[in-house]
Design a protein around this motif. Structure first.
Motif, mmCIF file in Angstrom:
data_model
loop_
_atom_site.group_PDB
_atom_site.id
_atom_site.type_symbol
_atom_site.label_atom_id
_atom_site.label_comp_id
_atom_site.label_asym_id
_atom_site.label_seq_id
_atom_site.Cartn_x
_atom_site.Cartn_y
_atom_site.Cartn_z
ATOM 1 N N GLY A 86 0.799 -1.208 0.000
ATOM 2 C CA GLY A 86 0.000 0.000 0.000
ATOM 3 C C GLY A 86 0.834 1.260 0.000
ATOM 4 O O GLY A 86 0.430 2.285 -0.562
ATOM 5 N N LEU A 87 2.029 1.207 0.609
ATOM 6 C CA LEU A 87 2.908 2.370 0.633
ATOM 7 C C LEU A 87 3.556 2.625 -0.712
ATOM 8 O O LEU A 87 4.043 3.730 -0.967
ATOM 9 C CB LEU A 87 3.991 2.181 1.699
ATOM 10 N N GLU A 88 3.571 1.607 -1.596
ATOM 11 C CA GLU A 88 4.178 1.764 -2.914
ATOM 12 C C GLU A 88 3.242 2.435 -3.896
ATOM 13 O O GLU A 88 3.662 2.873 -4.952
ATOM 14 C CB GLU A 88 4.588 0.396 -3.469
ATOM 15 N N GLY A 122 7.531 -3.106 -17.877
ATOM 16 C CA GLY A 122 8.729 -2.339 -17.574
ATOM 17 C C GLY A 122 8.448 -1.072 -16.808
ATOM 18 O O GLY A 122 9.192 -0.098 -16.907
ATOM 19 N N GLY A 123 7.377 -1.041 -16.013
ATOM 20 C CA GLY A 123 7.058 0.118 -15.199
ATOM 21 C C GLY A 123 6.174 1.133 -15.881
ATOM 22 O O GLY A 123 5.889 2.186 -15.312
ATOM 23 N N THR A 174 12.004 8.733 -11.957
ATOM 24 C CA THR A 174 12.596 8.580 -10.635
ATOM 25 C C THR A 174 11.454 8.397 -9.638
ATOM 26 O O THR A 174 10.294 8.265 -10.036
ATOM 27 C CB THR A 174 13.442 9.821 -10.258
ATOM 28 N N ASN A 175 11.778 8.418 -8.349
ATOM 29 C CA ASN A 175 10.743 8.284 -7.336
ATOM 30 C C ASN A 175 9.779 9.459 -7.335
ATOM 31 O O ASN A 175 8.640 9.333 -6.883
ATOM 32 C CB ASN A 175 11.366 8.143 -5.947
ATOM 33 N N SER A 176 10.209 10.602 -7.841
ATOM 34 C CA SER A 176 9.356 11.793 -7.826
ATOM 35 C C SER A 176 9.022 12.324 -9.207
ATOM 36 O O SER A 176 8.185 13.218 -9.326
ATOM 37 C CB SER A 176 10.038 12.906 -7.014
ATOM 38 N N ASP A 177 9.640 11.802 -10.265
ATOM 39 C CA ASP A 177 9.422 12.309 -11.622
ATOM 40 C C ASP A 177 8.739 11.253 -12.486
ATOM 41 O O ASP A 177 9.102 10.072 -12.435
ATOM 42 C CB ASP A 177 10.741 12.721 -12.279
ATOM 43 N N THR A 178 7.780 11.709 -13.298
ATOM 44 C CA THR A 178 7.044 10.827 -14.201
ATOM 45 C C THR A 178 6.900 11.501 -15.549
ATOM 46 O O THR A 178 6.638 12.708 -15.625
ATOM 47 C CB THR A 178 5.641 10.506 -13.634
ATOM 48 N N THR A 204 6.597 17.341 -5.702
ATOM 49 C CA THR A 204 7.484 18.176 -4.905
ATOM 50 C C THR A 204 7.430 17.824 -3.425
ATOM 51 O O THR A 204 8.422 17.968 -2.709
ATOM 52 C CB THR A 204 7.124 19.651 -5.098
ATOM 53 N N SER A 205 6.262 17.364 -2.954
ATOM 54 C CA SER A 205 6.105 16.985 -1.556
ATOM 55 C C SER A 205 4.829 16.171 -1.440
ATOM 56 O O SER A 205 4.147 15.904 -2.438
ATOM 57 C CB SER A 205 6.038 18.224 -0.654
#
Length: 530
Positions: A86-88, A122-123, A174-178, A204-205
């Motif tokens: 769930g956190l993912e 592949g994500g 990345t973890n924050s960019d799509t 950003t947050s």
């Protein structure tokens, strides 16, 4: 200690509560106390050996991650329901406090289904929306005198007069960019066009994100846009968007602002201002409950102003059946719509809507949503308000659905259930290893002094988390270094006492602190009294 750290590192799916050695109802003070104790145990500076120091650093990071999740009430609520998976999944922060548990569970299942599909690709996440417009006005608006002069004029002429297809591919960078790449193609009565867009989104947050869009097309020209989202309070948010369109007629700027607020647990209020080629001010009220969905919207703008009201009723059945109706009136005329939606398989939803309006006429809209694909089939029946067109648009899809459901869907579903029965039986009759009780520390024996007290901790949950493939293997090292363990009596002799069940039979064993242990074993079996 080295073997103990190796075992700890293999447990990358351990329970956070077990890792911190706290109960599930632990308070924030209990979490802090356990976190500090484990930080002292796993701190890398306490190990001089390079390999042990590296392993201790990883364990230290795992403990810190567990504490960060459980100490935050939002993250802890998600973890308690769905676990690590769930956190993912992104997107829980905005409205989680306002969703009912059943709705949150459905959203999580849909999100996880999309997550698994992205893993296979592949994500990447893909969406496809084809639309085929059918002109069937010849069924009701034909002129008999014209058809008599034409060969084959006795048969109505039905044609596809428009087609549209759009597709988007979303890939995490990345973890924050799509990155999102989308495009569309459309044709209508021999004329067509298309466009392509590229969007970069950054989170950003936990309270906001922003995205930049670049587009190009053969009709409107290149486009540059910027969009931002921000949570103002836990109950409200703001979205701002701006763009520049380089059209053949010159530069065309546009911008829009939208703010929304939770009025109560089930009601949202929206206010939107839009400036540009289609300037407008819109306010809407949306109420969504377990059994209904209501929308009221009012818009003042150029060139369109309207008042719209819609209502959906949700039946509480396994097929998630909905009936809906709406009315919309404005400068363009008046449109009345009604229809139904039903889940026809595990991943497919079918809906049919009849649109009756002035001067639009009568249109039947069919929609099939399956996974990430949505198929649209608008069928225009007549330009006039004819009762016969309304009757056939209503009764025709209903009869067709009943026939297909009885002849195709029910037999197919029944066959699938029969195929899954053997697997269910196999799972039912193969119970694994269950840790019933586990205690670690110093036990008081009959030969001990009367002043001595037992110093033990309950390690039932941590040991159950170490079970893999119905086996528990502990190496020759102190068990105080295992995840969820700590030393309750430093410098004193300790042991581990286990009561477990395997294949319905009770077993019991006592193991010294540094002795290796492997269960299940036949020698641990508790023989029933004769």
């Amino acid at each position: 200690m080295a073997a103990s750290l190796d075992d700890d590192l293999e447990l990358n799916n351990q329970d956070y509560y077990s890792l911190l050695n706290v109960r599930k109802e632990a308070t924030l003070e209990e979490l802090k106390a356990s976190y500090r104790r484990l930080c002292m145990l796993y701190h890398p500076d306490k190990h001089r050996d390079i390999e042990l120091k590296s392993q201790a650093e990883q364990l230290f990071n795992q403990v810190r991650q567990a504490y960060e999740v459980l100490s935050d009430e939002h993250s802890r609520a998600i973890y308690d329901i769905f676990g690590k998976k769930g956190l993912e999944v992104e997107g829980w922060e905005v409205f989680i406090l306002w969703w009912r548990e059943s709705e949150l569970q459905q959203k999580f299942e849909r999100s996880m289904k999309g997550y698994r599909e992205r893993e296979k690709r592949g994500g990447c996440s893909r969406e496809l929306t084809p639309s085929v417009g059918v002109d069937a006005t010849d069924l009701f608006d034909r002129y008999d005198e014209d058809f008599e002069e034409m060969p084959g004029g006795g048969f109505p002429h039905i044609e596809i007069n428009r087609m549209h297809i759009s597709q988007s591919i979303e890939a995490p960078l990345t973890n924050s960019d799509t990155a999102v790449l989308s495009g569309s193609l459309s044709t209508h009565n021999g004329n067509g066009g298309g466009n392509i867009n590229m969007t970069i989104r950054r989170v950003t947050s936990a309270k906001g994100w922003g995205e930049v869009e670049f587009g190009a097309g053969d009709i409107l020209g290149p486009l540059i846009g910027l969009k931002m989202f921000r949570n103002i309070t836990p109950r409200s948010f703001l979205t701002a968007q701006g763009g520049l369109q380089f059209s053949p007629r010159g530069l065309r700027p546009s911008c829009s602002l939208m703010t929304a607020r939770h009025l109560d647990q089930n009601t949202m209020g929206y206010l939107q201002w839009r400036w540009g080629p289609n300037s407008a001010m819109t306010t809407s009220l949306v109420r969504d409950t377990k059994s209904s969905h209501f929308t009221l919207a009012l818009q003042f703008g150029v060139p369109h102003s309207y008042l719209m009201m819609s209502y959906h009723y949700k039946f509480q059945d396994d097929d998630q059946t909905k009936v809906k109706g709406s009315v919309k009136t404005g400068w363009f005329g008046t449109v009345l719509e009604y229809g139904a939606e039903r889940k026809i398989s595990r991943h497919s939803v079918l809906s049919a809507t009849v649109s009756v309006g002035v001067p639009q006429g009568v249109t039947l809209k069919l929609k099939l949503a399956r996974s990430s694909q949505t198929y649209l089939f608008p069928i225009h029946l007549t330009d006039q308000l004819l009762p016969s067109a309304v009757f056939y648009a209503t009764v025709g899809p209903l009869l067709a659905y009943m026939a297909i459901h009885r002849l195709v869907v029910i037999p197919y579903t029944k066959a699938q259930k029969e195929e899954s029965l053997p697997n269910t039986c196999i799972l039912y009759y193969c119970p694994g290893l269950i840790i019933l009780n586990a205690w670690y520390g110093k036990f008081v024996s009959e030969t001990s002094h009367k002043q001595e007290k037992a110093k033990v901790i309950d390690v039932t949950v941590p040991l159950q988390c170490l079970v893999k493939d119905s086996k528990l293997i502990l190496t020759e090292s102190s068990k105080a270094g295992l995840p969820g363990f700590y030393d309750p009596c430093v410098g004193e002799e300790k042991s581990l006492k286990l009561l477990y069940q395997f294949r319905g039979v009770m077993h019991q064993v006592i193991s010294a602190d540094t002795d290796p242990l492997r269960i299940p074993k036949q020698s641990h079996r508790i023989e029933p009294d004769s």
